[in-house]
Design an enzyme around this catalytic site. Structure first.
Site, PDB file in Angstrom:
ATOM      1  N   TRP A 170       0.972  -1.164  -0.006  1.00 14.57           N
ATOM      2  CA  TRP A 170       0.001  -0.074   0.090  1.00 14.57           C
ATOM      3  C   TRP A 170       0.873   1.258  -0.023  1.00 14.57           C
ATOM      4  O   TRP A 170       0.633   2.366  -0.474  1.00 14.57           O
ATOM      5  CB  TRP A 170      -0.907   0.044   1.166  1.00 14.57           C
ATOM      6  CG  TRP A 170      -0.329   0.182   2.615  1.00 14.57           C
ATOM      7  CD1 TRP A 170       0.176  -0.888   3.293  1.00 14.57           C
ATOM      8  CD2 TRP A 170      -0.028   1.183   3.257  1.00 14.57           C
ATOM      9  NE1 TRP A 170       0.582  -0.490   4.442  1.00 14.57           N
ATOM     10  CE2 TRP A 170       0.640   0.926   4.416  1.00 14.57           C
ATOM     11  CE3 TRP A 170      -0.462   2.789   3.118  1.00 14.57           C
ATOM     12  CZ2 TRP A 170       0.878   1.907   5.189  1.00 14.57           C
ATOM     13  CZ3 TRP A 170       0.268   3.564   4.062  1.00 14.57           C
ATOM     14  CH2 TRP A 170       0.881   3.149   5.146  1.00 14.57           C
ATOM     15  N   HIS A 263       8.610   7.156  14.717  1.00 12.92           N
ATOM     16  CA  HIS A 263       8.219   6.210  15.764  1.00 12.92           C
ATOM     17  C   HIS A 263       9.268   5.086  15.652  1.00 12.92           C
ATOM     18  O   HIS A 263       9.756   4.778  14.553  1.00 12.92           O
ATOM     19  CB  HIS A 263       6.983   5.526  15.358  1.00 12.92           C
ATOM     20  CG  HIS A 263       5.722   6.287  15.828  1.00 12.92           C
ATOM     21  ND1 HIS A 263       4.473   6.468  15.410  1.00 12.92           N
ATOM     22  CD2 HIS A 263       5.798   7.560  16.629  1.00 12.92           C
ATOM     23  CE1 HIS A 263       3.550   7.208  15.950  1.00 12.92           C
ATOM     24  NE2 HIS A 263       4.320   7.857  16.616  1.00 12.92           N
ATOM     25  N   GLN A 265       8.963   1.370  18.043  1.00 12.67           N
ATOM     26  CA  GLN A 265       8.749   0.797  16.533  1.00 12.67           C
ATOM     27  C   GLN A 265       7.821   1.405  15.542  1.00 12.67           C
ATOM     28  O   GLN A 265       6.824   2.118  16.334  1.00 12.67           O
ATOM     29  CB  GLN A 265       8.230  -0.681  16.828  1.00 12.67           C
ATOM     30  CG  GLN A 265       9.230  -1.605  17.680  1.00 12.67           C
ATOM     31  CD  GLN A 265      10.284  -2.349  16.838  1.00 12.67           C
ATOM     32  OE1 GLN A 265      10.531  -2.081  15.602  1.00 12.67           O
ATOM     33  NE2 GLN A 265      11.070  -3.047  17.679  1.00 12.67           N
ATOM     34  N   PRO A 266       8.130   1.253  14.357  1.00 17.40           N
ATOM     35  CA  PRO A 266       7.036   2.111  13.577  1.00 17.40           C
ATOM     36  C   PRO A 266       5.628   1.210  13.256  1.00 17.40           C
ATOM     37  O   PRO A 266       5.862  -0.037  13.533  1.00 17.40           O
ATOM     38  CB  PRO A 266       7.717   2.201  12.311  1.00 17.40           C
ATOM     39  CG  PRO A 266       8.749   1.158  12.190  1.00 17.40           C
ATOM     40  CD  PRO A 266       9.014   0.815  13.541  1.00 17.40           C
ATOM     41  N   SER A 267       4.720   1.672  12.821  1.00 20.31           N
ATOM     42  CA  SER A 267       3.473   1.086  12.245  1.00 20.31           C
ATOM     43  C   SER A 267       3.725   0.047  11.229  1.00 20.31           C
ATOM     44  O   SER A 267       3.191  -0.956  11.139  1.00 20.31           O
ATOM     45  CB  SER A 267       2.282   1.746  12.066  1.00 20.31           C
ATOM     46  OG  SER A 267       2.185   2.808  13.044  1.00 20.31           O
ATOM     47  N   HIS A 270       8.648   0.703   6.346  1.00 17.94           N
ATOM     48  CA  HIS A 270       9.064   1.592   5.394  1.00 17.94           C
ATOM     49  C   HIS A 270       9.341   2.998   5.921  1.00 17.94           C
ATOM     50  O   HIS A 270       8.296   3.705   6.429  1.00 17.94           O
ATOM     51  CB  HIS A 270       8.103   1.404   4.389  1.00 17.94           C
ATOM     52  CG  HIS A 270       8.740   2.685   2.754  1.00 17.94           C
ATOM     53  ND1 HIS A 270       9.064   2.047   1.835  1.00 17.94           N
ATOM     54  CD2 HIS A 270       8.685   3.851   3.002  1.00 17.94           C
ATOM     55  CE1 HIS A 270       9.339   3.137   1.004  1.00 17.94           C
ATOM     56  NE2 HIS A 270       9.207   3.989   1.653  1.00 17.94           N
ATOM     57  N   LEU A 271      10.541   3.732   6.037  1.00 19.13           N
ATOM     58  CA  LEU A 271      10.581   4.910   6.789  1.00 19.13           C
ATOM     59  C   LEU A 271       9.647   5.986   6.308  1.00 19.13           C
ATOM     60  O   LEU A 271       9.445   6.446   5.034  1.00 19.13           O
ATOM     61  CB  LEU A 271      12.222   5.463   6.380  1.00 19.13           C
ATOM     62  CG  LEU A 271      12.703   6.488   7.486  1.00 19.13           C
ATOM     63  CD1 LEU A 271      12.938   5.743   8.773  1.00 19.13           C
ATOM     64  CD2 LEU A 271      13.727   7.441   6.981  1.00 19.13           C
ATOM     65  N   HIS A 272       9.117   6.645   7.442  1.00 25.34           N
ATOM     66  CA  HIS A 272       8.145   7.561   7.340  1.00 25.34           C
ATOM     67  C   HIS A 272       8.329   8.524   8.636  1.00 25.34           C
ATOM     68  O   HIS A 272       8.758   7.976   9.448  1.00 25.34           O
ATOM     69  CB  HIS A 272       6.865   7.163   6.971  1.00 25.34           C
ATOM     70  CG  HIS A 272       6.246   6.301   8.445  1.00 25.34           C
ATOM     71  ND1 HIS A 272       6.732   4.986   8.242  1.00 25.34           N
ATOM     72  CD2 HIS A 272       5.458   6.579   9.298  1.00 25.34           C
ATOM     73  CE1 HIS A 272       5.952   4.527   9.466  1.00 25.34           C
ATOM     74  NE2 HIS A 272       5.484   5.577   9.794  1.00 25.34           N
ATOM     75  N   VAL A 273       7.804   9.964   8.368  1.00 25.33           N
ATOM     76  CA  VAL A 273       8.175  10.878   9.289  1.00 25.33           C
ATOM     77  C   VAL A 273       6.830  11.436   9.707  1.00 25.33           C
ATOM     78  O   VAL A 273       6.143  11.840   8.613  1.00 25.33           O
ATOM     79  CB  VAL A 273       9.238  11.947   8.874  1.00 25.33           C
ATOM     80  CG1 VAL A 273       9.375  12.990   9.991  1.00 25.33           C
ATOM     81  CG2 VAL A 273      10.563  11.197   8.667  1.00 25.33           C
TER      82      VAL A 273
END
Lengths: 332, 332
Positions: A170, A263, A265-267, A270-273
């Site tokens: 997605w 974050h 851990q991230p949700s 794939h790196l996002h800010v």
């Protein structure tokens, strides 16, 4: 005793089981069974025989409680929440309440105030009969704070992430304009330092109070904070500068009113800010999950391998497979 | 009518005007005017003549309201906050409350519940006589995120702090057992690495959900994070270990359920560490203010002067003199 199955009403529309509906526990006005109808006696007795099975969750900050129990022989979920204090009710509250002193010291004193019931209502929602799905939805998962060393990441977390096959298709659809293309507010197409910026779905964009945008990087080789090295400083700086400029220009929100963070851990890996309004107490901006982008850049400037080597704290839910892995490895 | 000037009480120590105490609107137990003394009638009438001048702030999320007004001819600030709903009170609430139907649709129904007053108290704090400083403190202010370099700290912030003469006498009263001695749950008296641990006044100790304790160091030469160097690692580690052990032992809350952090900027400039329940969304645990103690220790182990040299982000209110100083210096 009120039997919650016997009420005949005409339901407008459908979809009471929708996730969104359950989460916000909002309901449509009844047709043919109006408040003020003589339900007084039925309502009065509805909860007097309520038997608690378990508290699903509660919040001391928000003054609410979600309870699984039984009304007669029916499973039910009851949600109680204290109501906000409205200015217009103050004169009556002050006039008609009992006030019990707790302590006094110089100019400061504390009390328990006991207003008349009609001035101090508790918002109550009853789901009856409730299914197991309702109970699970409202059940707060216990969370724990784990400390993950650089070694733990390589030996426990990374294999776990890889075994889960978390799909980010997605995300790629967004980057390739196959989906949500009309939501993108800014794009830098550079394959190394570029990103797309779009509103997060949590933000309905109707007010700036809870402004929330996400910058998703174009490159596909950075899963999270752990993969970042000083090589990525130009990317991170570009996101910070570009994101702040666009948000200032488009929404007139300056950098001093923005919280920009990653974050861990991230949700999704794939790196996002995240760019959120400072006035918005966004979920996930707590110190146990958020890392200010400005801090991340600084840390990498000082130590190229900062996020490879250091211990990072993060939250896990009780039912998270990763917690099980840490327990098995004797790290918890 | 109660005249808040006429109460005779023995005040221990001074410094009610301290920044930290005001911000947390916490108060010391009265000496010689105990709750349960026959103040019932005085308390009863204290607020019945309260006249509202203005609402300073309110929160629908937290169900509180801060009001500037008058008691007799005295300026006052009154803070009302609904109390959390405790599981043990549920049987009585369900049995003895009036229930008013709002709407019903299939399995969902909503009501207003009206419990007996003694089961549904409102935590009330009165500051009287209140000064303009009190009113300003509680007035909701726009906030901004500033980035302060090591240089900025020395040239702008530190002189500002020193010019303000924020009194921490009340902190010394606690350390010297002149006040609140009965609230201390643990003490390590070592002059270099020792501290006292006591519940924060925001926590009424009636449930563990919003557990909140503060560790205050004995030594008096550390104002904040900025003063910390690797020399202080033994102190910080002692607080972390000692605090976690005591909280586990006394409250059965393990380290994995605790958030342990410092604030920057702190509410008062004497080093202290916050221990809050992970399940409690404590104000001030956001990434823009909180610094996990585990991270602070790690950073100092890696770089003895980490907090001297790096840029730190923090919040300032619109009326904060420090914001004005940063603006004057062209840093905002």
């Amino acid at each position: 005793m009120a039997d919650c199955r016997k009420r005949k009403i005409e339901v407008v529309g459908g979809g009471d089981e929708s996730k969104g509906r359950e989460e916000t526990h909002t309901f449509r006005k009844v047709i043919g069974n109006e408040p003020g109808d003589d339900n007084g006696s039925a309502s009065e007795s509805l909860l007097s025989g309520f038997k608690t099975i378990a508290v699903l969750r509660d919040s001391a900050r928000e003054k609410n409680i979600f309870i699984h129990g039984k009304i007669d022989d029916q499973e039910a979920v009851v949600i109680l929440e204290k109501t906000p204090i409205r200015e217009e009710s103050l004169p009556e509250i002050f006039k008609d309440s009992r006030l019990k002193l707790e302590m006094k010291n110089d100019i400061y004193s504390t009390y328990q105030l006991q207003p008349p019931p009609h001035l101090n209502e508790i918002k109550t929602t009853v789901v009856c009969p409730a299914t197991e799905k309702h109970v699970k939805k409202y059940l707060r998962q216990e969370t724990f704070l784990l400390e993950e060393s650089g070694e733990d990441y390589l030996s426990i977390t990374l294999p776990f992430i890889q075994s889960q096959s978390f799909s980010v298709q997605w995300v790629y659809n967004i980057l390739e304009k196959k989906a949500e293309a009309d939501r993108i507010v800014h794009e830098d197409p550079d394959p190394k330092v570029g990103f797309v910026l779009l509103p997060d779905f949590k933000w309905d964009q109707k007010q700036l109070d809870d402004l929330y945008l996400i910058a998703i990087v174009h490159r596909r080789d950075i899963k999270s904070l752990r993969d970042l090295t000083s090589e990525h400083i130009p990317l991170l700086s570009n996101i910070r500068k570009g994101g702040q400029e666009v948000i200032q220009k488009r929404y007139s929100v300056p950098a001093t009113k923005l919280r920009v963070y990653l974050h861990y851990q991230p949700s999704y890996y794939h790196l996002h800010v995240h760019f959120t309004s400072l006035s918005y107490d966004a979920p996930g901006c707590g110190v146990e999950r958020a890392h200010l982008l400005s801090d991340v850049i600084q840390n990498l400037e000082a130590d190229p391998k900062y996020y490879r080597s250091r211990c990072l704290s993060f939250l896990v839910r009780a039912d998270d497979g990763l917690l099980r892995k840490f327990k098995d490895a004797g790290r918890v």
